[in-house]
Motif scaffolding. Structure first.
Motif, mmCIF file in Angstrom:
data_model
loop_
_atom_site.group_PDB
_atom_site.id
_atom_site.type_symbol
_atom_site.label_atom_id
_atom_site.label_comp_id
_atom_site.label_asym_id
_atom_site.label_seq_id
_atom_site.Cartn_x
_atom_site.Cartn_y
_atom_site.Cartn_z
ATOM 1 N N THR A 192 -59.462 -60.362 0.857
ATOM 2 C CA THR A 192 -58.081 -60.458 0.410
ATOM 3 C C THR A 192 -57.839 -59.626 -0.845
ATOM 4 O O THR A 192 -56.707 -59.303 -1.154
ATOM 5 C CB THR A 192 -57.697 -61.913 0.064
ATOM 6 N N GLY A 193 -58.930 -59.299 -1.523
ATOM 7 C CA GLY A 193 -58.808 -58.480 -2.739
ATOM 8 C C GLY A 193 -58.006 -59.164 -3.829
ATOM 9 O O GLY A 193 -57.319 -58.526 -4.602
ATOM 10 N N ASN A 194 -58.097 -60.506 -3.885
ATOM 11 C CA ASN A 194 -57.250 -61.222 -4.826
ATOM 12 C C ASN A 194 -57.986 -62.409 -5.418
ATOM 13 O O ASN A 194 -58.336 -63.348 -4.721
ATOM 14 C CB ASN A 194 -56.004 -61.703 -4.081
ATOM 15 N N LEU A 195 -58.215 -62.359 -6.727
ATOM 16 C CA LEU A 195 -58.960 -63.432 -7.379
ATOM 17 C C LEU A 195 -58.100 -64.658 -7.652
ATOM 18 O O LEU A 195 -58.615 -65.732 -7.919
ATOM 19 C CB LEU A 195 -59.571 -62.941 -8.686
ATOM 20 N N THR A 196 -56.763 -64.495 -7.587
ATOM 21 C CA THR A 196 -55.890 -65.624 -7.898
ATOM 22 C C THR A 196 -56.132 -66.782 -6.946
ATOM 23 O O THR A 196 -56.029 -67.941 -7.324
ATOM 24 C CB THR A 196 -54.416 -65.180 -7.777
ATOM 25 N N LEU A 197 -56.466 -66.441 -5.703
ATOM 26 C CA LEU A 197 -56.658 -67.479 -4.699
ATOM 27 C C LEU A 197 -58.083 -68.026 -4.690
ATOM 28 O O LEU A 197 -58.423 -68.860 -3.849
ATOM 29 C CB LEU A 197 -56.311 -66.935 -3.311
ATOM 30 N N ALA A 198 -58.902 -67.552 -5.626
ATOM 31 C CA ALA A 198 -60.314 -67.938 -5.598
ATOM 32 C C ALA A 198 -60.495 -69.446 -5.700
ATOM 33 O O ALA A 198 -61.300 -70.028 -4.980
ATOM 34 C CB ALA A 198 -61.072 -67.228 -6.710
ATOM 35 N N VAL A 207 -38.731 -74.835 1.101
ATOM 36 C CA VAL A 207 -39.641 -73.698 1.137
ATOM 37 C C VAL A 207 -39.858 -73.068 -0.235
ATOM 38 O O VAL A 207 -40.889 -72.453 -0.496
ATOM 39 C CB VAL A 207 -39.141 -72.653 2.168
ATOM 40 N N GLU A 208 -38.897 -73.263 -1.153
ATOM 41 C CA GLU A 208 -39.036 -72.562 -2.443
ATOM 42 C C GLU A 208 -39.998 -73.281 -3.377
ATOM 43 O O GLU A 208 -40.431 -72.721 -4.377
ATOM 44 C CB GLU A 208 -37.659 -72.351 -3.098
ATOM 45 N N LYS A 209 -40.324 -74.541 -3.053
ATOM 46 C CA LYS A 209 -41.198 -75.290 -3.963
ATOM 47 C C LYS A 209 -42.671 -75.118 -3.622
ATOM 48 O O LYS A 209 -43.536 -75.580 -4.360
ATOM 49 C CB LYS A 209 -40.837 -76.783 -3.899
ATOM 50 N N ILE A 210 -42.953 -74.533 -2.489
ATOM 51 C CA ILE A 210 -44.356 -74.351 -2.122
ATOM 52 C C ILE A 210 -44.660 -72.863 -2.045
ATOM 53 O O ILE A 210 -43.742 -72.029 -2.042
ATOM 54 C CB ILE A 210 -44.696 -75.042 -0.768
ATOM 55 N N SER A 211 -45.939 -72.555 -1.963
ATOM 56 C CA SER A 211 -46.276 -71.139 -2.004
ATOM 57 C C SER A 211 -46.050 -70.493 -0.638
ATOM 58 O O SER A 211 -45.646 -71.139 0.324
ATOM 59 C CB SER A 211 -47.714 -70.955 -2.500
ATOM 60 N N TRP A 246 -49.946 -69.623 -6.300
ATOM 61 C CA TRP A 246 -49.918 -70.972 -5.733
ATOM 62 C C TRP A 246 -49.651 -71.940 -6.870
ATOM 63 O O TRP A 246 -49.799 -71.600 -8.037
ATOM 64 C CB TRP A 246 -51.226 -71.299 -5.016
ATOM 65 N N TYR A 247 -49.203 -73.133 -6.532
ATOM 66 C CA TYR A 247 -48.842 -74.116 -7.540
ATOM 67 C C TYR A 247 -49.962 -75.142 -7.663
ATOM 68 O O TYR A 247 -50.553 -75.542 -6.668
ATOM 69 C CB TYR A 247 -47.535 -74.794 -7.176
ATOM 70 N N TYR A 248 -50.228 -75.567 -8.904
ATOM 71 C CA TYR A 248 -51.382 -76.446 -9.108
ATOM 72 C C TYR A 248 -51.231 -77.769 -8.353
ATOM 73 O O TYR A 248 -52.196 -78.373 -7.947
ATOM 74 C CB TYR A 248 -51.628 -76.699 -10.609
#
Lengths: 760, 760
Positions: free
Chosen positions: A528-534, A492-496, A315-317
């Protein structure tokens, strides 16, 4: 006692020892108390019994007990996982059959053109309604307490309030069968909440080593037959349920802790985690063994509700403010949901429906849901080409995709099928993982309000029904809508990925409705098994809960408050430091003298003015406060006719006797006391729990609240400067203070209470 | 008071309000207490002050306070992450330079043959020794409390015991600089424990809005200047530290909860999690921005200690018994480690070294470690071919691999370089990820005992040093040895990857040494990012901790017990239900009358017999117990010369005055009381905290323990049947009971106490 005592009464409804002054714990203790004012006879008797106790104690030493606790936790976990497998496999089988049949009816193989849909629509309505009716019938007539998700009931139980019949075998069976039928019958509900309840019931049953419903009583685990131990095991069971439901063992532990809400105890937590982990493993081995398309022992298909793999989840900040805004939306929608459901629930209760009426209501709602699905399918104009693996461009395989053509052309599918024809789990997965352009915004816009309203209508009817999946699905739907909107604006390419938006929306929707915090966050991260989205998930959950809390309580707490259950919140009520014990205590005190006549005992226990569990005992000579004695002990003394005879050593109740009746105590009329016994005396001294917490007139509500909350107390006596009891503060008194202070539904509570709708 | 009061004294060492009867909380309260026995004058004064309070209260309303708490947590998290970045980058830069220089000295580019190694060995020893000496000097002379990992100190702090100077800016600076030098200097230690301490200090500093060390006092956050709030923030800081150290935000929260060990409070937990998450994000953004080889915002390189990706981590169910056996080995080795370290620590203290001697000791151990590394390198006969990406077949890239050729041929590397030349983090990664045949068993067999002994020797010297990494590395080493053994017996294709064995060994090693449970498990799961291994890790941790606990306590608890700190365990001591309050209380009671002479106050506060913080107050007329008054309040009354004058309304201390001195109170001799004041009176009534918990002679140690544990009490007064105080039970009394009962090191504790080695 206070005249509006009946408003909040559940605490004292069941004659049950509290955790602090527990029957059995106190029982353990009271024999050991060396009462220096007693006669020699007394000493001898007590010594004998103390040695007896010691021998018993050595037999089941603390190490053995500890090992047994671990063993019990293992079984709780394993069986909870097994129940999860049963539920999943049954739902898949049942709804698979239903879908196959309907599919064949809608689109018979031989005719490639449109056929009349009258018959299949009728069959669909008939199937769903009858599934749900059976579920509703069982629930209304066999175990009304099995209705709903069960999480609020478990929350009450863990908070220290006995909710009658929640932890029963019958409830478990109705819950499991009911949820299978309800989900297969297409009701807007999930199977996750009921899993938590199922785990808790299993824990209650296994840890006690007996089943009063089945009439089986064994001597194993009898030393765990007290409220304190049982509550610990039920917490473990709830954790195991969450763990199995979401594939989130850590989330399960946090759920149990967040709801159990007492004192963090390292060994206990560790056991709960073990139980949670066992459940997770049991479910996974079970599912991978049962389902032929999964590799045995491969743990990627975790949980009943599988969020699927979130691989493409950068995701983008600069999206963070947008996510926070989505949190606000989630909070607002959640607050609306709770408010609407509250109004529906209050009206539902005001009508005071009979059991049959409640069953019919479930049928009506099932019919309504099915009609809504069918309408949505016909209204939705968006189709996808059929390929070998499902619709073209879909991330979901043919196996999972429940397809209907309806108004689409040959070799096409209606995209609404993914949302309204399969199980809600499939729909959640589709929301999370289908690519950007799979769902047209119109499809989502049709689906969202109808599904949302159905969910609101469904929660509270007389079938087992979880709320997690509907809340997740609504959230994910508007999350995807936000994605489509943003993609139109920014490209669409600028967002997650849409999956990120759907997940953020789902988290916001769930948090806005149930208002759980840390455990929910960990559950979603684990699922989700994913810490990136934490970070975005945390931010969204914080916002959503905060916004929702501005308007009302979470859905579970709202229902608990409507039931009038005196649970204690996290923090003392506002300004409670200004309120003294004298302002909240009940008076006059109903108490006994240390040597009391049977008549007084009998009359007070039979009194309909109160249903207290603990009674202060004062010295028969000088009136000094001695400690508390429990209703259950007095009942057992009367039943065993252990009257006081100064001429010989007194017989005392044995620990086995004290335990035998747990947890269903009898009423005083069943003790067999007759008029001739009424003037005999009973010596209460050996049964007094002397190590109780005393309150003074100077104690503030704040400190009393913290004492009750931290130690799980149920009652404490207020003494004056001369140590005479002048009042008693119960959990109810504290809860009532808040209720009155915040003016929460005085009348509805009262009516709820009288209608006995949830716990008769 | 009891004569061996000085054995366990730290509790009362610092004049500090307790959390229950907190200075400021009580301060908030006491003005509001309407004392019905007071004169009208009193009423007027109190009303004025109450309105004052109310105005203040409205100014900083609870919503503002809550928002400020979140803001503070954000800053704590962000700064802890930043410190993590500073430590990591500094260590990498410093040890990178060292390694480059040494590499050039050992193998000058122009000469391709063997050269004399005398100069480089000397340079290596010189570099390491001087790095560590600087660290040791700072630590011994500036902040002795910065030595070690800091986790035991934080544990004590969170348990409710003030450890002097732990939460100080000076300590933080010494800790950060010290750990950078110690790790760069090749000491056998990790930077993870110190990160926890650093986070805690930051939290203590930021939340108070002032720094007494820097002489800065602001008015912001002044309402958080009490023990209770500060402790909550320190817990958040500790969580942030763990989160940054291991990339484990949930593990951080659990660590804080497991160690803080009080009452689970939902809003607090949620804030701690937010703080932990902020720290995780801050560290990741920082690291990915600083390190050129990482993609900005890519979170795969999480934590200071990066376990790397565990992709190939399937395990076979028949390996589970083996893993349990490895847990047993881990427990045994851990118990040996603790025992040996305990003996070393006791001897180290018995010598009573001067600060200079302690510094020199650090130098000696640094020299010894470096010599050991060099010997291991020369002794190890196993070499690997050099390729572009590091040694042939290695999973670690050139960038991370610290290479030395030593006795190997041209274009070869010594495999021991990975273990004994780079940072310990590189070694852990190598253990986890290098392929099966990378390390020869001989290499591991040489490395293991030497490294283990060095770790044991290092923990406890006067430099900041964490224990996690050494414990992990030892564990991973024997884990790989077990893998090699099993591969030889069963064949390598029938067992799982060496990474699984290394991880299981590491978990067993860590659990055997530190004996943490749930938080450790979650930390390892989060650090590996893989739920598949959750079951074996849980099984191993349970076994390892259980086996270790048979022999002794964990390393942190052992050190805490050696320091004689009265922390409360999880459960009441055995048989505590048989012990009455009268058996543990201190008597006679040191108390005051409600209107007391300055002389009595002064003398008791100046007394060297005790250092109590709370004093029971009895009615000046009839001797009834009224409540507790705090040392700090009496000191402030004396300093402000607020003597009692019945003729006019009494001036009362303002909240600002009460807060101004927090947390470093002055001694009674600094109050400026002179002989002429000695016969004046002080009216203590407005300062009495009347809502305190009373114990009776019948209260059992068990219930007292639970009361103290759950509410974080520090002292409670025991009253007799006439409500007269007859004794006082302090946290120390409870802790002492256990210590005496279990006969833990009576003499060493005493000597530790007198040597003031850890907290002078």
């Amino acid at each position: 006692m206070n005249e509006d005592d009946d408003v909040l009464l559940i605490d004292d409804d069941v004659a049950e020892p509290s955790s602090e002054n527990t029957g059995i714990q106190a029982g353990d203790e009271l024999y050991k108390i060396k009462n220096e004012f007693e006669s020699l006879n007394y000493e001898i008797v007590q010594n004998r019994i103390r040695q007896d106790e010691l021998r018993r104690h050595n037999k089941t030493s603390s190490t053995t007990k500890e090992l047994e606790r671990w063993l019990i936790c293992f079984f709780i976990g394993a069986l909870t996982g097994a129940i999860g497998v049963v539920i999943t496999v049954s739902i898949e089988a049942l709804s698979g059959l239903k879908q196959k049949w309907l599919n064949n009816l809608f689109h018979p193989r031989e005719v490639e053109s449109h056929v009349s849909s009258f018959v299949p629509v009728l069959v669909w309505c008939w199937l769903d309604t009858s599934f749900v009716l059976i579920s509703g019938l069982m629930c209304a007539f066999l175990a009304p307490v099995a209705a709903g998700s069960g999480i609020p009931q478990i929350k009450c139980f863990l908070n220290g309030v006995r909710f009658p019949k929640v932890i029963r075998l019958k409830t478990l069976i109705v819950k499991v069968l009911g949820i299978i039928l309800a989900v297969s019958g297409g009701l807007v509900c999930g199977k996750e909440g009921p899993m938590v309840h199922a785990g808790a019931v299993l824990a209650g049953g296994i840890s006690q080593g007996n089943s009063l419903s089945l009439g089986i009583t064994t001597s194993i685990f009898e030393h765990f037959r007290d409220d304190h131990e049982k509550r610990d095991f039920v917490a473990a069971g709830a954790a195991a349920g969450v763990s199995a439901a979401f594939g989130a063992p850590v989330g399960g532990v946090l759920f149990a802790l967040e709801e159990a809400a007492s004192f963090w105890n390292q060994p206990l937590t560790w056991r709960i985690f073990f139980c949670s982990m066992t459940s997770f493993m049991s479910l996974n081995y079970g599912l991978t063994a049962m389902k032929t398309d999964l590799q045995f022992g491969n743990f990627s298909a975790v949980g009943l509700l599988n969020f699927g793999k979130f691989d493409n989840s950068m995701w983008y900040y600069y999206e963070l403010p947008l996510f926070v805004l989505m949190g606000v939306i989630g909070g607002l929608l959640g607050a609306c949901f709770v408010q609407l459901n509250k109004v529906i629930t209050i009206n539902r209760i005001h009508l005071r429906p009979s059991r049959l009426a409640k069953t019919l209501e479930t049928g009506c709602i099932a019919l309504l849901s099915t009609c809504a699905y069918i309408v949505m399918l016909y209204v939705n104009p968006y189709c996808r080409d059929e390929t070998e693996d499902g619709p073209a461009g879909s991330a979901i395989s043919m196996k999972e995709f429940q397809h209907l053509r309806m108004n689409c052309g040959p070799h096409q599918y209606n995209t609404m099928s993914l949302l309204s024809f399969g199980t809600p789990e499939t729909a959640v997965k589709a929301m999370f993982h289908e690519p950007y352009d799979f769902f047209h915004s119109t499809t989502l816009l049709i689906f969202l309000p109808i599904y949302w309203l159905l969910a609101c209508l469904t929660y509270g009817i007389s079938v087992p029904s979880g709320l997690f999946v509907p809340a997740l699905l609504c959230g994910a739907t508007w999350g995807r809508l936000v994605h489509i909107l943003m993609a139109t604006i920014c490209g669409v390419e600028k967002i997650s990925d849409p999956s990120v938006y759907a997940l953020v929306g789902a988290a916001a929707g769930l948090a806005g409705t149930v208002r759980m915090t840390l455990s929910l966050c960990v559950i979603i991260i684990e699922a989700t098994g994913n810490l990136t989205l934490a970070l975005p998930i945390t931010a969204v959950l914080i916002t959503s809960k905060a916004v929702g809390d501005l308007f009302n309580k979470g859905i579970y707490d709202t229902h608990i408050h409507l039931w009038g259950v005196p649970i204690l919140e996290w923090e003392p009520p506002p300004n409670s430091e200004l309120i003294k014990a004298t302002g909240i205590m009940s008076k006059p005190v109903v108490g006994f003298r240390s040597v009391e006549t049977v008549r007084n005992l009998y009359n007070e226990l039979a009194s309909s003015n109160h249903q207290h569990n603990g009674f202060p005992v004062t010295d028969a000579n000088n009136g000094d406060y001695q400690g508390l004695v429990l209703r259950s002990h007095i009942l057992l003394i009367l039943k065993n006719r252990l009257f006081y005879d100064p001429s010989r050593p007194q017989d005392l109740l044995s620990l086995t006797e004290l335990r035998s009746a747990y947890p269903r105590y009898f009423s005083v009329s069943e003790t067999g006391i007759e008029e001739v016994d009424m003037d005999k005396l009973v010596d209460l001294r050996p049964y007094i729990n002397k190590s109780v917490h005393m309150l003074t007139v100077e104690s503030t509500l704040e400190s009393i609240f913290r004492l009750f909350r931290a130690l799980g107390l149920r009652h404490a006596v207020v003494v004056d400067k001369a140590l005479k009891p002048i009042g008693i503060v119960t959990r109810k008194d504290i809860a009532r203070f808040r209720a009155e202070n915040e003016a929460v539904h005085r009348i509805p509570i009262d009516e709820f209470r009288q209608s006995h709708v949830y716990y008769d």
